[in-house]
Design an enzyme around this catalytic site. Sequence first.
Site, PDB file in Angstrom:
ATOM      1  N   ASN A 188       3.590  -5.252   5.761  1.00 30.09           N
ATOM      2  CA  ASN A 188       2.684  -6.233   6.051  1.00 30.09           C
ATOM      3  C   ASN A 188       2.798  -7.398   6.642  1.00 30.09           C
ATOM      4  OD1 ASN A 188       0.258  -4.258   5.265  1.00 30.09           O
ATOM      5  ND2 ASN A 188       0.914  -4.880   3.133  1.00 30.09           N
ATOM      6  N   ASP A 229      -4.914   6.621  10.048  1.00 27.57           N
ATOM      7  CA  ASP A 229      -4.790   5.211  10.624  1.00 27.57           C
ATOM      8  C   ASP A 229      -3.030   5.234  11.187  1.00 27.57           C
ATOM      9  OD1 ASP A 229      -2.979   5.393   8.201  1.00 27.57           O
ATOM     10  OD2 ASP A 229      -4.110   3.576   7.121  1.00 27.57           O
ATOM     11  N   GLY A 278      -1.860  -4.047   1.087  1.00 24.45           N
ATOM     12  CA  GLY A 278      -1.688  -5.397   1.774  1.00 24.45           C
ATOM     13  C   GLY A 278      -1.079  -6.609   1.365  1.00 24.45           C
ATOM     14  N   HIS A 338      -0.233   4.969   6.828  1.00 21.21           N
ATOM     15  CA  HIS A 338      -0.236   5.232   5.503  1.00 21.21           C
ATOM     16  C   HIS A 338       0.111   6.745   5.252  1.00 21.21           C
ATOM     17  CE1 HIS A 338      -2.518   1.452   5.390  1.00 21.21           C
ATOM     18  NE2 HIS A 338      -1.697   1.256   4.233  1.00 21.21           N
ATOM     19  N   SER A 377       0.701  -0.985   0.060  1.00 22.86           N
ATOM     20  CA  SER A 377      -0.069  -0.146  -0.061  1.00 22.86           C
ATOM     21  C   SER A 377       0.955   1.297  -0.140  1.00 22.86           C
ATOM     22  CB  SER A 377      -0.834   0.252   1.285  1.00 22.86           C
ATOM     23  OG  SER A 377      -0.366  -0.071   2.437  1.00 22.86           O
TER      24      SER A 377
END
Length: 181
Positions: A67, A148, A38, A151, A4
Amino acid sequence: MGDSLSAAYGIEQEQGWVSLLAERLDGDAQVVNASISGETTSGGAQRFADIIGQRQPDIVLLELGGNDGLRGLPPAQMRANLATMIEQSQQAGAEVLLLGIDIPPNYGQAYRDAFTGVYHSLAQEYELSLVPFLLEDIALNQQLMQSDGIHPTADAQPIILDNVWPALEPMLEETYQASSQ
C-alpha cells in the site's frame, strides 16, 4: 503482520494463505493473523509494539509495503518503518521472515527498483530470510487475480503459501528444536 494480501481481501477468511498455513501446521504452532486490508508500513509500525508485547511470537512474518507503493510513498519511509518492526521483533527474540512485494510497472522502473530494493537491503542488513516476491507466478496470471488486478483469488492462496513455505519451514524447524531442548 500484513495488509490485504495476508488478510484474505475479497475472499473467505478461511481461504486465505495465512489460514491455509495454520491448517498445514495442524496445531504444531499457533498462527496469529494481525493483517489489516489497506495497512501501510506506517500503520503497521504504530500497531506493532503492542502486538509483539501481547503475543510474544517466535517468528514474525512481515508482509507490508504494497500500500505504500500503490500510494507512491517514499521507499526510504517504508524502509524505516519496516526496520523499526524488524528491530522490535529481534529485540523481543523473534525471527523475522520478510515477504516482499512488487508494484505495477506504471509506477516507473526507478521507483520500482527503489521499492523492491528495500526488501533486499533490509534482508541483507538484518540477516533475514526473504521471499522476494510474495505473488510470484500469480500476479501476471489473470485467472489467479481478482478483477481489481491487485488482489489474488482464493485459487491463488495455496500458491502464495507455497511461495512462503520454503523460507518458513527451516525457521519453524529451528524454533521447534530450540523449544524442545
